[in-house]
Design a protein around this motif. Sequence first.
Motif, mmCIF file in Angstrom:
data_model
loop_
_atom_site.group_PDB
_atom_site.id
_atom_site.type_symbol
_atom_site.label_atom_id
_atom_site.label_comp_id
_atom_site.label_asym_id
_atom_site.label_seq_id
_atom_site.Cartn_x
_atom_site.Cartn_y
_atom_site.Cartn_z
ATOM 1 N N ASP A 184 0.808 -1.215 0.000
ATOM 2 C CA ASP A 184 0.000 0.000 0.000
ATOM 3 C C ASP A 184 0.844 1.268 0.000
ATOM 4 O O ASP A 184 0.343 2.352 -0.298
ATOM 5 N N ARG A 229 -1.942 -10.045 -1.846
ATOM 6 C CA ARG A 229 -2.538 -8.724 -2.007
ATOM 7 C C ARG A 229 -2.191 -8.235 -3.405
ATOM 8 O O ARG A 229 -1.147 -8.585 -3.957
ATOM 9 N N ARG A 236 -2.397 -4.932 -6.391
ATOM 10 C CA ARG A 236 -2.700 -3.598 -6.894
ATOM 11 C C ARG A 236 -2.455 -3.599 -8.398
ATOM 12 O O ARG A 236 -1.473 -4.186 -8.870
ATOM 13 N N ARG A 288 -9.785 -0.566 -8.273
ATOM 14 C CA ARG A 288 -9.943 -1.247 -6.990
ATOM 15 C C ARG A 288 -9.877 -2.758 -7.116
ATOM 16 O O ARG A 288 -9.748 -3.464 -6.115
ATOM 17 N N SER A 289 -9.989 -3.237 -8.338
ATOM 18 C CA SER A 289 -9.879 -4.669 -8.565
ATOM 19 C C SER A 289 -9.659 -4.888 -10.051
ATOM 20 O O SER A 289 -10.052 -4.062 -10.874
ATOM 21 N N PRO A 295 -7.757 -4.026 -3.488
ATOM 22 C CA PRO A 295 -8.382 -3.142 -2.497
ATOM 23 C C PRO A 295 -9.886 -3.327 -2.347
ATOM 24 O O PRO A 295 -10.436 -3.048 -1.278
#
Length: 387
Positions: free
Chosen positions: A215, A266, A268, A279-280, A308
Amino acid sequence: MTEPMSVPFRKYHGTGNDFLVVDETDAERSGLSEFADRRTFAIAHCDRETGAASPGEGRRGADGVLFLGIEDAVDPTRVTMSLVQPDGSTAAMCGNGARVVAAWARDRTGESEFVIETPAGDRRATVDANGRDVTIEMGIPRFDPDGVPVDRSRAADPAVRDDDPDAPLLETEIEGLTVSAVNTGVPHAVAFLDDDRDGGNLALDDVDLDDVDIDDVDLEAVAEPVRHADVFPEGANVNLAQRVEYVPGDGSADDREFDGLVPTYRQRTFERGVEGETRSCGTGAVAIAAVARRTGRVDAETVRSRPPGGELEITVPEEGPATLSGPVVEEGTGELRSRPDVDPDRVADAAPAVDPGGKPGIDSGVDPSVDSDAGPSVDSEEESDPR
């Protein structure tokens, strides 16, 4: 004075990847039968600052407009999918978009199984009994240079240019980022953070990312040069991935669904066509899972990805098509002007991504044995034939 013509729409999102959905019949009736008009429509209404107001509690604008046609006289029902992106380009495939298509089709028909016709090939989709968890076939990931596509002869780095032109681009430094290239319906470049192997898999001149949280990375700064790198003649979506390390019982948020079995990353994504972070990204989630298998980071067929906007589950089998599963939410309905007022210079200046169209090997993968150009098992170690 004649009122401006409007078109009905629905808005959905798949783990935060949001789309305006327009029925083809409504589009044609409202003067949106030509691509030039659809392009202007998408540029205007997808804008995050001035675009379509959400009919629910979502964000203004969208990650794209889905124009959908439905043919329910066949079994399973067939849906045609055309995605126009915020920059006015089209995309051959969109994983979360295809899942939205299936949810929309279920709302229209009450059925649970569909065939979705995309420029990248037919995709089978299944909607669970709750009506909002959708699984879509994603085709067979391709690593061969023709299938991504990758053109080493155009690379700025002489070391990349001089490498075998027929070899997959795996763990190669491109514009400061160590990436692997794969096509999961559209081209993707995947980079892993804080990898345990030989100093990691992220190389940036002025940044030490060994212990950086995903992040905290300036995604635009590291991804945009790769997205436009000469080695990718049609551009590439760029994904960062970071393995979730669970500590059972430590009370952390990531402990909530720990089962000790499913590798989880995770995610991004900087998306071509959106020209920013979303966001995806469903094709990106599949790309991360496929590269993780191909490079030996995981040996499991099932991988979870946490962009996210939520969580996605990906299956990449040794044979046959990959699948993508996750929730879809309808935000609401409304109407939009079919011929919005847009500054002509803005439309003219839009720089759309190149649409790669359908390619052998990223078709449905229903019977990969009949496709001589289909990619191999993604964890294949056979490098003599990169396809």
